[in-house]
Design a protein around this motif. Structure first.
Motif, PDB file in Angstrom:
ATOM      1  N   UNK A  26       0.818  -1.218   0.000  1.00 38.74           N
ATOM      2  CA  UNK A  26       0.000   0.000   0.000  1.00 38.74           C
ATOM      3  C   UNK A  26       0.857   1.277   0.000  1.00 38.74           C
ATOM      4  N   UNK A  27       2.183   1.129  -0.051  1.00 41.03           N
ATOM      5  CA  UNK A  27       3.100   2.286  -0.039  1.00 41.03           C
ATOM      6  C   UNK A  27       3.265   2.898  -1.424  1.00 41.03           C
ATOM      7  N   UNK A  28       3.679   4.163  -1.419  1.00 38.18           N
ATOM      8  CA  UNK A  28       4.182   4.768  -2.659  1.00 38.18           C
ATOM      9  C   UNK A  28       5.471   5.523  -2.328  1.00 38.18           C
ATOM     10  N   UNK A  29       6.331   5.628  -3.306  1.00 38.26           N
ATOM     11  CA  UNK A  29       7.532   6.461  -3.168  1.00 38.26           C
ATOM     12  C   UNK A  29       7.276   7.724  -3.984  1.00 38.26           C
ATOM     13  N   UNK A  61       5.113  17.941   5.375  1.00 39.00           N
ATOM     14  CA  UNK A  61       4.333  18.707   4.398  1.00 39.00           C
ATOM     15  C   UNK A  61       5.023  18.616   3.038  1.00 39.00           C
ATOM     16  N   UNK A  62       4.247  18.740   1.970  1.00 39.04           N
ATOM     17  CA  UNK A  62       4.891  18.813   0.667  1.00 39.04           C
ATOM     18  C   UNK A  62       4.042  18.305  -0.479  1.00 39.04           C
ATOM     19  N   UNK A  63       4.557  18.570  -1.685  1.00 41.11           N
ATOM     20  CA  UNK A  63       3.970  18.023  -2.907  1.00 41.11           C
ATOM     21  C   UNK A  63       5.092  17.327  -3.675  1.00 41.11           C
ATOM     22  N   UNK A  80       2.243  10.843 -11.543  1.00 36.71           N
ATOM     23  CA  UNK A  80       1.148  11.679 -11.003  1.00 36.71           C
ATOM     24  C   UNK A  80       1.710  12.708 -10.024  1.00 36.71           C
ATOM     25  N   UNK A  81       1.137  13.914 -10.070  1.00 37.11           N
ATOM     26  CA  UNK A  81       1.499  14.948  -9.101  1.00 37.11           C
ATOM     27  C   UNK A  81       0.577  14.816  -7.898  1.00 37.11           C
ATOM     28  N   UNK A  82       1.161  14.828  -6.708  1.00 38.20           N
ATOM     29  CA  UNK A  82       0.359  14.569  -5.502  1.00 38.20           C
ATOM     30  C   UNK A  82       0.637  15.575  -4.391  1.00 38.20           C
ATOM     31  N   UNK A  83      -0.411  15.791  -3.585  1.00 35.90           N
ATOM     32  CA  UNK A  83      -0.292  16.564  -2.346  1.00 35.90           C
ATOM     33  C   UNK A  83      -0.220  15.538  -1.211  1.00 35.90           C
ATOM     34  N   UNK A  84       0.795  15.696  -0.363  1.00 38.11           N
ATOM     35  CA  UNK A  84       0.973  14.770   0.759  1.00 38.11           C
ATOM     36  C   UNK A  84       0.288  15.380   1.984  1.00 38.11           C
ATOM     37  N   UNK A  85      -0.517  14.587   2.679  1.00 40.29           N
ATOM     38  CA  UNK A  85      -1.159  15.062   3.911  1.00 40.29           C
ATOM     39  C   UNK A  85      -0.212  14.802   5.087  1.00 40.29           C
ATOM     40  N   UNK A  86      -0.202  15.725   6.049  1.00 40.16           N
ATOM     41  CA  UNK A  86       0.656  15.502   7.231  1.00 40.16           C
ATOM     42  C   UNK A  86       0.156  14.331   8.063  1.00 40.16           C
ATOM     43  N   UNK A  87      -1.109  13.936   7.840  1.00 44.24           N
ATOM     44  CA  UNK A  87      -1.705  12.825   8.580  1.00 44.24           C
ATOM     45  C   UNK A  87      -1.890  11.639   7.629  1.00 44.24           C
ATOM     46  N   UNK A 130      -5.005   6.693   0.479  1.00 44.24           N
ATOM     47  CA  UNK A 130      -5.852   7.492   1.361  1.00 44.24           C
ATOM     48  C   UNK A 130      -5.065   8.526   2.165  1.00 44.24           C
ATOM     49  N   UNK A 131      -3.802   8.745   1.801  1.00 47.29           N
ATOM     50  CA  UNK A 131      -2.994   9.723   2.536  1.00 47.29           C
ATOM     51  C   UNK A 131      -2.440  10.811   1.620  1.00 47.29           C
ATOM     52  N   UNK A 132      -2.840  10.771   0.359  1.00 46.00           N
ATOM     53  CA  UNK A 132      -2.397  11.805  -0.596  1.00 46.00           C
ATOM     54  C   UNK A 132      -3.575  12.184  -1.491  1.00 46.00           C
ATOM     55  N   UNK A 133      -3.430  13.304  -2.170  1.00 44.96           N
ATOM     56  CA  UNK A 133      -4.466  13.795  -3.086  1.00 44.96           C
ATOM     57  C   UNK A 133      -3.819  14.078  -4.419  1.00 44.96           C
TER      58      UNK A 133
END
Ligand code: NAD
Ligand code: ZN
Ligand code: ZN
Length: 346
Positions: A26-29, A61-63, A80-87, A130-133
């Protein structure tokens, strides 16, 4: 790869580290393209967060751009470009099912805390789906970095918990990035008055540009008297604590009107006094919250549509390899007039 690594209180360095690899399906790098520094990182460096151990890469935090995905990741593909959630949210535990991702039994706040974080060229994100957008094409990615942590924090812990409603009088104690994020998102609800209270004149001037109706420098002025004068001797309907010290939590208790709400956002390292001898009959509510980031998709829409200008919170820009210099600038916030810094890895 290079990363900003914590080596115990007061010690950090930008150094060579193994590139992260997929550990679970379920991980991504993610290759980080933009990240930032949070007040919480400074707390860690002071030694206030002892679970953070020597060798940990900081940052939550980060994209970035997806580099690799585990076999169970379905929402994202390489590139894909992603927004990382702190949670980090597993989406299936009891807390996640209630929308309380901050207390996820398999995640929560782990990035740059219990696992390596985002102040690096690459990061491993557990429960990637479920932890990135996903970031739509042609987005202003810098503006979206503000959505990893501070905007959901100001909004969920401050504005939502403070139940800010049209016509309300609001006071926000602390005009740092989090207090300002609460100021920006409080305006979704048309309060009649938002009073910002902080000892830093520059931050008060920024607050006025961002929509504060009144500002009080509580180093030079009597905040309680001034707020009562502004509110017909009632106090405010909602007061947001965005500092995290005894003095400011006490100030909030003095400012709240009967029937009002005190929404605590600040991280407190020490116990505070609760004045039930004056508050017991005032019908008030006190709330606490660790940000859940459940509002991130909504906030993303408001940024994309131009309704919320999150970019205003960015004051300084550096290259990712200049991160130690960026920390100095962030630590000297008052002298350098720093709010948020952006670190770019191009
Ligand atoms: N609950 C959560 O999930 C969560 C998430 C992120 C951050 N936080 C916390 O929110 C708080 C604010 O974060 P930030 O990044 O904006 O911090 P910051 O340090 O940049 O800002 C704090 C502000 O408080 C002001 N201040 C200091 N003493 C004051 C006083 N006596 N009266 C009024 N103002 C005073 C400072 O001048 C500064 O502008 C911190 O405690 C942070 O750890 C909480
Ligand atoms: Zn943070
Ligand atoms: Zn969970």
């Amino acid at each position: 790869m290079k990363a900003l690594v914590y080596h115990g209180p007061g010690n950090k360095s930008w150094e060579e580290k193994e590139k992260p690899v997929i550990q679970k399906a379920t991980d991504a790098i993610v290759r980080i393209t933009k990240t930032t520094i949070c007040g919480t990182d400074l707390h860690i460096l002071k030694g206030d967060v002892p679970e953070v151990t020597d060798g940990r890469t900081l940052g939550h935090e980060g994209v970035g751009i997806i580099e690799e995905t585990g076999e169970f990741v379905t929402k994202f593909r390489k590139g894909d470009h992603v927004l990382i959630s702190c949670i980090t949210s597993c989406a299936v535990c009891d807390y996640c099912r209630k929308g309380m991702y901050s207390h996820c039994e398999n995640g929560g706040w782990i990035l740059g805390h219990l696992i390596d974080g985002t102040q690096a060229e690459y990061v491993r994100i557990p429960y990637a789906d479920t932890s990135m957008y996903k970031i739509p094409e042609n987005s202003d990615e810098e503006a979206l970095v503000m959505l990893s942590d501070i905007l959901p924090t100001g909004y969920e812990c401050g504005v939502l918990n403070g139940k800010i409603s049209p016509g309300d009088t609001v006071a926000i104690v602390g005009a740092g990035p989090v207090g300002l994020a609460a100021l920006l998102t409080a305006q979704f609800y048309s309060p009649s008055m938002v009073i910002m209270i902080d000892p830093d004149d520059n931050r008060l001037s920024v607050s006025r540009k961002m929509g504060a109706t009144h500002t009080i420098n509580n180093k030079n002025e009597m905040a309680v008297e001034k707020v009562f004068k502004l509110t017909d001797n009632k106090g405010v309907d909602a007061v947001i604590e965005a500092v995290g010290i005894q003095a400011t939590f006490e100030l909030c208790q003095s400012l709240v009107a009967p029937g009002g709400r005190i929404a605590n956002v600040g991280v407190h390292g020490k116990s505070v006094e609760l004045h039930l001898e004056t508050l017991w009959g005032k019908n008030i509510t006190i709330t606490t919250r660790l940000v859940d980031t459940i509002s991130t998709p909504m906030l993303m829409k408001t940024v994309q549509s131009g309704k919320l200008n999150s970019k205003q919170l960015i004051t300084h820009r550096f290259k990712l390899f200049e991160i130690v210099e960026a920390y100095n600038c962030f630590e000297q916030a008052s002298k350098e007039k720093t709010l948020k810094v952006i670190l770019s890895n191009n």
